[in-house]
Design an enzyme around this catalytic site. Structure first.
Site, PDB file in Angstrom:
ATOM      1  N   TYR A  47       0.775  -1.324   0.281  1.00  0.00           N
ATOM      2  CA  TYR A  47       0.483  -0.195   0.368  1.00  0.00           C
ATOM      3  C   TYR A  47       0.581   0.882   0.154  1.00  0.00           C
ATOM      4  O   TYR A  47       2.153   2.164   1.230  1.00  0.00           O
ATOM      5  CB  TYR A  47      -0.260  -0.064   1.163  1.00  0.00           C
ATOM      6  CG  TYR A  47      -1.488  -0.884   1.486  1.00  0.00           C
ATOM      7  CD1 TYR A  47      -2.535  -2.450   0.402  1.00  0.00           C
ATOM      8  CD2 TYR A  47      -2.833  -0.934   2.670  1.00  0.00           C
ATOM      9  CE1 TYR A  47      -3.224  -2.728   0.306  1.00  0.00           C
ATOM     10  CE2 TYR A  47      -3.647  -2.054   2.759  1.00  0.00           C
ATOM     11  CZ  TYR A  47      -3.670  -3.101   1.215  1.00  0.00           C
ATOM     12  OH  TYR A  47      -5.351  -4.223   1.272  1.00  0.00           O
ATOM     13  N   GLY A  72     -23.849   2.207  -0.690  1.00  0.00           N
ATOM     14  CA  GLY A  72     -24.256   3.369   0.649  1.00  0.00           C
ATOM     15  C   GLY A  72     -26.212   4.258  -0.464  1.00  0.00           C
ATOM     16  O   GLY A  72     -26.936   4.909   0.412  1.00  0.00           O
TER      17      GLY A  72
END
Length: 323
Positions: free
Chosen positions: A59, A206
């Site tokens: 990452y 969402g």
């Protein structure tokens, strides 16, 4: 906050924090986010009882680990930091060196949970896991985990390690519920944990996106946001919205609450702001009825997305038709 007690690790919060985005320009965060908001998010997470912080050596090419270690400060030894090694040349000496490099970036002597980032298609776990076993025996890690493993490969990793591989981090959400069929039952039976990444399906759960409101950027390349899949997922989203009204919450919070209502499952949503973190953590306080949980499970299992090939074909066809 709710917690699970995990052998070799301790208390793991059911809602953790995924930090893949720390310093990620691809997702629009960048250096300013890394040096400012990221630290505020981590501090607020600790105040809200979050104990699980997930990162990986790849990452930001180590940047996520550095930012996380710095942001945690003195708390870094009091929480469950979970990092991952990418299994390139995953021989024992290499794994040890990579773990020590991650530990230095995190400013830790011991990484509580160290995971194989994905199965190596060529190198078997009988070669990979001895390195993890050495790290356990030396006390450099608290527990060994895997990521993106099938149940069959998880079992092979167990056998190769000679002790339980305590966790499997997988793509898992209402929109991607495959882990329900085998990984979750195995985790419940064997006292393991399933760590759900992308638990909100890049924002699809969402309720913000739909046929009339398509996402841009990298999300637009996710097959879930293709025209046919947006049509097919509408019954699931309708169920999610209805239950959200019943429990006075938002659909995304209900999606997280469903995940952590499952035995042995924890979720690691990312957060681009303190407010988003607080929103995610609030999901731990939602109590779903058995009826609501079952309705969501049934709706998730009924969702059948089209293949990536079909998505790409449709995308090209739609672009041509707009000319």
């Amino acid at each position: 906050m709710k917690y699970l007690d995990v052998d070799g690790i301790g208390q793991v919060s059911r809602i953790g924090l995924g930090t893949w985005q720390f310093g990620s320009r691809e997702w629009g965060y960048g250096d300013r986010y890394a040096t400012g908001a990221a630290r505020d998010i981590v501090k607020r997470a600790r105040a809200l009882g979050v104990t699980l912080f997930d990162t990986a050596e790849i990452y930001g090419l180590g940047k996520s680990e550095r930012i996380l270690g710095e942001a945690l400060g003195d708390d870094r030894t009091e929480v469950v930091v979970a990092s991952k090694v990418f299994p390139v040349a995953p021989f024992p000496a290499v794994i040890k060196n990579r773990e020590r490099a991650s530990a230095r970036r995190l400013q830790l002597n011991r990484i509580p949970l160290y995971q194989i980032h994905q199965p190596n298609p060529v190198v078997p776990d009988s070669v990979i896991m001895p390195g993890m076993r050495d790290l356990l025996d030396s006390g450099d890690i608290g527990a060994a985990g895997v990521s993106n493993y099938s149940l069959a490969r998880w079992r092979k990793a167990d056998a190769a390690l000679g002790r339980p591989v305590v966790s499997n981090q997988v793509h898992f959400s209402l929109a991607h519920p495959d882990a329900l069929e085998d990984l979750v039952p195995f985790a419940e039976l064997e006292n393991r944990i399933v760590i759900a990444y992308s638990p909100l399906a890049q924002g699809l759960l969402g309720g913000k996106y739909g046929l009339e409101n398509r996402p841009g950027g990298v999300r637009a390349l996710n097959p879930l946001f293709g025209t046919e899949n947006l049509r097919r997922i509408e019954p699931l989203l309708a169920t999610l919205r209805a239950i959200a009204v019943d429990v006075d919450a938002k659909p995304a919070q209900v999606a997280l609450a469903w995940l952590i209502s499952l035995p042995g499952v924890v979720a690691i949503p990312g957060a681009s702001s303190v407010e988003q973190l607080e929103f995610n953590v609030a999901a731990a306080d939602i109590e779903l009825s058995a009826q609501s949980r079952d309705a969501l499970t049934d709706a998730a299992r009924a969702f059948r997305p089209v293949s990536t090939g079909r998505f790409l074909t449709d995308m090209v066809r739609e672009k041509v038709s707009r000319r």
